[in-house]
Design a protein around this motif. Structure first.
Motif, PDB file in Angstrom:
ATOM      1  N   THR A  71       1.252  -0.971  -0.054  1.00 55.58           N
ATOM      2  CA  THR A  71       0.339  -0.186  -0.321  1.00 55.58           C
ATOM      3  C   THR A  71       0.880   0.910   0.004  1.00 55.58           C
ATOM      4  O   THR A  71       2.072   0.964   0.051  1.00 55.58           O
ATOM      5  CB  THR A  71      -0.873  -0.208   1.389  1.00 55.58           C
ATOM      6  N   TYR A 128      -2.767  -2.036  12.479  1.00 55.22           N
ATOM      7  CA  TYR A 128      -3.093  -2.479  11.648  1.00 55.22           C
ATOM      8  C   TYR A 128      -4.705  -1.463  10.322  1.00 55.22           C
ATOM      9  O   TYR A 128      -4.899  -0.669  10.949  1.00 55.22           O
ATOM     10  CB  TYR A 128      -3.634  -3.284  11.914  1.00 55.22           C
ATOM     11  N   ARG A 129      -4.516  -1.661   9.141  1.00 54.84           N
ATOM     12  CA  ARG A 129      -6.161  -0.610   9.289  1.00 54.84           C
ATOM     13  C   ARG A 129      -7.236  -1.695   9.191  1.00 54.84           C
ATOM     14  O   ARG A 129      -6.890  -2.592   9.902  1.00 54.84           O
ATOM     15  CB  ARG A 129      -5.995  -0.484   7.413  1.00 54.84           C
ATOM     16  N   ALA A 131     -11.556  -1.605   9.782  1.00 56.07           N
ATOM     17  CA  ALA A 131     -12.813  -1.904   8.825  1.00 56.07           C
ATOM     18  C   ALA A 131     -13.622  -0.832   9.341  1.00 56.07           C
ATOM     19  O   ALA A 131     -13.736  -0.047  10.443  1.00 56.07           O
ATOM     20  CB  ALA A 131     -13.607  -3.310   8.858  1.00 56.07           C
ATOM     21  N   GLU A 133     -13.611   0.566   6.376  1.00 55.90           N
ATOM     22  CA  GLU A 133     -12.941   1.730   5.141  1.00 55.90           C
ATOM     23  C   GLU A 133     -11.762   0.616   4.435  1.00 55.90           C
ATOM     24  O   GLU A 133     -11.657   0.275   3.350  1.00 55.90           O
ATOM     25  CB  GLU A 133     -11.906   2.784   5.515  1.00 55.90           C
ATOM     26  N   HIS A 134     -11.437  -0.489   5.141  1.00 55.76           N
ATOM     27  CA  HIS A 134      -9.989  -1.692   5.016  1.00 55.76           C
ATOM     28  C   HIS A 134     -10.844  -3.102   5.086  1.00 55.76           C
ATOM     29  O   HIS A 134     -10.015  -3.720   6.340  1.00 55.76           O
ATOM     30  CB  HIS A 134      -9.133  -1.468   5.483  1.00 55.76           C
ATOM     31  N   HIS A 136     -11.604  -7.355   5.223  1.00 58.75           N
ATOM     32  CA  HIS A 136     -10.679  -8.884   4.877  1.00 58.75           C
ATOM     33  C   HIS A 136      -9.850  -8.443   3.410  1.00 58.75           C
ATOM     34  O   HIS A 136     -10.860  -8.379   2.671  1.00 58.75           O
ATOM     35  CB  HIS A 136     -11.243  -9.293   5.671  1.00 58.75           C
ATOM     36  N   ALA A 138      -7.545  -6.393   4.926  1.00 62.97           N
ATOM     37  CA  ALA A 138      -5.922  -5.433   4.661  1.00 62.97           C
ATOM     38  C   ALA A 138      -6.004  -5.838   6.067  1.00 62.97           C
ATOM     39  O   ALA A 138      -4.394  -5.730   6.175  1.00 62.97           O
ATOM     40  CB  ALA A 138      -6.780  -4.208   4.893  1.00 62.97           C
ATOM     41  N   ASP A 142      -1.584  -6.645   7.359  1.00 63.16           N
ATOM     42  CA  ASP A 142      -1.211  -5.269   8.019  1.00 63.16           C
ATOM     43  C   ASP A 142      -0.469  -6.329   9.122  1.00 63.16           C
ATOM     44  O   ASP A 142       1.156  -6.093   9.414  1.00 63.16           O
ATOM     45  CB  ASP A 142      -1.675  -4.164   8.897  1.00 63.16           C
TER      46      ASP A 142
END
Length: 323
Positions: A71, A128-129, A131, A133-134, A136, A138, A142
């Motif tokens: 990313t 970590y990002r 959810a 917005e990001h 699984h 992601a 991370d």
């Protein structure tokens, strides 16, 4: 005093812990829906202390790093160690809680700073990002990237590469379990251990404890469904998102699993420890009677909370072979 009786008929909450539930519910109301995620994030930030305030006068230093990923922004991590530490030290890669949808790498700082000070370990805590917005995979990717970076940069970080544990609480516990399944399946090295504190492992929500604590708890059925829906989006759950779905748990690192006896995740966590044993993986399981989800963080001075935290420290000492 708040009632210690579980609304769904489950074992009662410890009276010392139950007393704080009304205050907790007023700060972070139950039944988290997708629409209320932004509000919940703001509340979590508002009640969290700055890392430097948590460290205070303790001899702990910290540095900021960005783990390169595919990313654009990479993954931010904070590395903490004792100021007087010398030579390569064992490390704990830390993943925060927050139901997959909230929190940051400084959630849990009181406990991981205590690990740094008492055990002279390096802690790498991971941003970590989140959810939705990001979704699984992601977040779990991370977390795996941060673990690989810690191993690859062990020399520069002053870390003993052979003594690395991945630790996570709640959502972070589920991500730790998923990341280690990914690491195994991709042929990565096996680390020293996994510390899973009340891990969020099963998207199905079909256990007895999920029904017993569907309402009235800190993390209820509505909140749990919201977290899983945010993480999964339109994708089907796999073993890396929901490790309870894994069929084969062989060749994973030794595990420590703990969970409250009065919370939603109790039975899925007990089942996961049992599955680890069936696969031949060493696992230590603690079910703390009367503890609700996150109670050792919310009521750290309670006798049950102190016992739970001490048991984790004792396991870390054993698995990392600390003198």
């Amino acid at each position: 005093m708040a009632s210690s009786r579980a609304e769904g008929g489950g074992p009662p909450i410890d009276p010392d812990l139950a007393a704080v539930l009304p205050t907790l519910r007023s700060i972070m109301p139950p039944e988290l829906t997708c629409e209320r995620i932004p509000e919940a994030r703001l509340t979590m930030r508002r009640v969290s202390k700055d890392l430097d305030a948590v460290i205070g006068s303790r001899p702990i230093t910290h540095t900021e790093h960005v783990v390169p990923t595919d990313t654009q922004d990479g993954v931010s991590v904070t590395v903490l160690r004792r100021a007087d530490s010398t030579g390569p030290r064992p490390a704990i890669v830390h993943l925060h809680g927050g139901g997959m949808v909230m929190g940051d790498r400084f959630v849990g700082a009181y406990e991981f700073c205590a690990w740094v000070e008492e055990l002279d370990v390096v802690v790498v805590t991971v941003e970590y990002r989140l959810a939705p917005e990001h979704p699984h995979p992601a977040p779990v990717e991370d977390c795996l990237a941060a673990l690989r970076w810690t191993l690859d940069e062990a020399g520069a970080l002053g870390v003993d590469r052979e003594k690395v544990v991945m630790a996570g609480t709640s959502a972070g516990g589920g991500l730790a379990a998923g990341a280690l399944l990914l690491l195994r399946d991709r042929g990565g090295p096996r680390i020293a251990g996994q510390l899973l504190c009340a891990p969020m492992l099963d998207d199905r929500g079909e256990t007895v404890s999920a029904a017993q604590y569907a309402v009235g708890g800190v993390w209820d059925r509505v909140s749990n469904r919201t977290g899983w829906a945010a993480l999964l989006g339109d994708t089907a759950a796999d073993r890396y998102a929901a490790p309870a779905r894994a069929v084969d748990l062989a060749d994973l690192p030794p595990a420590y699993v703990d969970v409250g006896g009065a919370e939603t995740f109790r039975d899925e966590d007990v089942a996961y420890a049992s599955a680890l044993w069936r696969a031949g993986v060493p696992a230590e399981l603690h079910v703390w009677p009367g503890a609700f989800h996150g109670s050792d963080s919310f009521v750290p001075g309670a006798p049950l909370s102190r016992q739970a935290r001490r048991a984790r420290v004792d396991w870390i000492r054993r698995v990392l072979r600390l003198d």
